[in-house]
Design a protein around this motif. Structure first.
Motif, PDB file in Angstrom:
ATOM      1  N   ASP A   1     -38.246   1.316  11.938  1.00 37.73           N
ATOM      2  CA  ASP A   1     -38.308  -0.068  11.442  1.00 37.73           C
ATOM      3  C   ASP A   1     -38.891  -1.026  12.481  1.00 37.73           C
ATOM      4  O   ASP A   1     -38.408  -2.154  12.655  1.00 37.73           O
ATOM      5  N   GLY A   2     -39.899  -0.581  13.194  1.00 35.75           N
ATOM      6  CA  GLY A   2     -40.596  -1.451  14.132  1.00 35.75           C
ATOM      7  C   GLY A   2     -39.901  -1.711  15.437  1.00 35.75           C
ATOM      8  O   GLY A   2     -40.228  -2.675  16.143  1.00 35.75           O
ATOM      9  N   LYS A   3     -38.939  -0.856  15.807  1.00 32.28           N
ATOM     10  CA  LYS A   3     -38.221  -1.049  17.068  1.00 32.28           C
ATOM     11  C   LYS A   3     -37.627   0.276  17.528  1.00 32.28           C
ATOM     12  O   LYS A   3     -37.570   1.253  16.763  1.00 32.28           O
ATOM     13  N   ILE A   4     -37.162   0.303  18.785  1.00 30.94           N
ATOM     14  CA  ILE A   4     -36.512   1.500  19.305  1.00 30.94           C
ATOM     15  C   ILE A   4     -35.116   1.613  18.714  1.00 30.94           C
ATOM     16  O   ILE A   4     -34.373   0.632  18.636  1.00 30.94           O
ATOM     17  N   ASP A   5     -34.763   2.816  18.293  1.00 28.72           N
ATOM     18  CA  ASP A   5     -33.442   3.077  17.719  1.00 28.72           C
ATOM     19  C   ASP A   5     -32.861   4.320  18.379  1.00 28.72           C
ATOM     20  O   ASP A   5     -33.565   5.058  19.077  1.00 28.72           O
ATOM     21  N   GLU A   6     -31.564   4.543  18.149  1.00 25.96           N
ATOM     22  CA  GLU A   6     -30.914   5.722  18.707  1.00 25.96           C
ATOM     23  C   GLU A   6     -31.506   6.994  18.113  1.00 25.96           C
ATOM     24  O   GLU A   6     -31.855   7.048  16.932  1.00 25.96           O
TER      25      GLU A   6
END
Length: 297
Positions: free
Chosen positions: A216-221
């Motif tokens: 979703d356009g960002k760093i995630d776990e």
């Protein structure tokens, strides 16, 4: 083993041609600005250099395979070096002479399996041949991991964008690489007729994130039990340098390192990319050791 060597010889990429022939083709390629063609465009110079580097590898592999076949047939002496290369092929390992020069310098790419290495050779040759035959306007995105000299690609992009802003008195020493992660996978844009190569900068693909994932356009776990996650297409360009990161940048961006291999050493470091963060601070992702890699093995 003779049949294996002959099989690899049959699959070898075609030669790009002689130096003069390659030069003539590169001279016809367009540049980033109207009226600029051939070696006046930094990216065309980069393409020429990449082709020469890969052609050298192709020559080494073809000569080595032919020498092994000749030695098996008894037409030449089976030296210890050829025997070592033959044993490597027998055990599906990459012969050392295909990767390292006699002076112990890296001449190609490091992959443990022979099948993966040889597939990479064919893919790299196909990528450069496509670029040389069809011009940059047909290249929607570049396979960044396939370049022999990725830093040279970035430097060429930086030079071209600087020249495009010559009217604004941009100087090469005063610009830096900037990136933007696009909301597209390469497989999708490759079949999108409406998606074209950018007028400024270039698109790249083929990177993987370790320590997290892009969602979703960002760093995630990262998902459990998954080490690497493919990144979407990334637009690489250049911009006038700022004096330093603002407080907003420190809170919303993660300064992510890009490496050629999972071995994260200065030798394999390429550059840094700014990635958007929301739910956690940059320190959180630093503790997660988030980085981008060109290869996962």
């Amino acid at each position: 083993m003779r049949s294996s060597c002959l099989n690899y010889l049959d699959q070898m990429p075609q030669d790009f041609g002689g130096v003069d022939e390659i030069k003539d083709k590169v001279k016809k390629l367009s540049g980033a600005m109207p009226g600029v063609k051939g070696f006046s465009a930094p990216l065309n110079v980069f393409l020429f250099q990449e082709i020469l580097l890969l052609q050298k590898v192709i020559d080494i592999v073809r000569k080595n395979l032919n020498n092994i076949v000749q030695a098996i047939d008894g037409n030449t002496i089976m030296t210890q070096e050829l025997l070592n290369d033959l044993l490597a092929i027998h055990t599906a390992r990459v012969p050392r002479s295909w990767t390292w020069s006699p002076t112990n310098s890296l001449i190609s790419w490091m992959v443990p399996g022979l099948g993966s290495w040889f597939s990479g050779l064919k893919a790299r040759a196909a990528m450069l041949q496509f670029w040389m035959d069809r011009d940059r306007s047909c290249v929607k995105s570049h396979w960044f991991a396939g370049f022999m000299n990725p830093q040279g690609f970035l430097a060429s992009v930086q030079q071209e964008v600087t020249r495009q802003h010559k009217g604004e008195s941009w100087a090469l020493d005063d610009v830096c690489i900037v990136t933007e992660v696009l909301p597209y996978e390469y497989e999708k844009i490759s079949i999108m007729s409406s998606f074209t190569a950018p007028e400024e900068g270039q698109n790249i693909h083929g990177l993987f994130m370790e320590g997290g994932r892009w969602k979703d356009g960002k760093i995630d776990e990262a998902e459990p039990k998954k080490l690497f996650f493919p990144m979407p297409v990334i637009h690489v360009s250049a911009s006038a340098k700022r004096k330093g990161p603002t407080d907003h940048d420190r809170q919303s961006l993660y300064d992510c390192a890009v490496y050629r291999y999972p071995m994260r050493t200065d030798l394999h470091f390429i550059f840094r990319i700014q990635l958007k963060i929301e739910d956690h601070s940059a320190a959180h992702w630093k503790l997660r050791a988030v980085a981008l890699l060109c290869q996962t093995e």
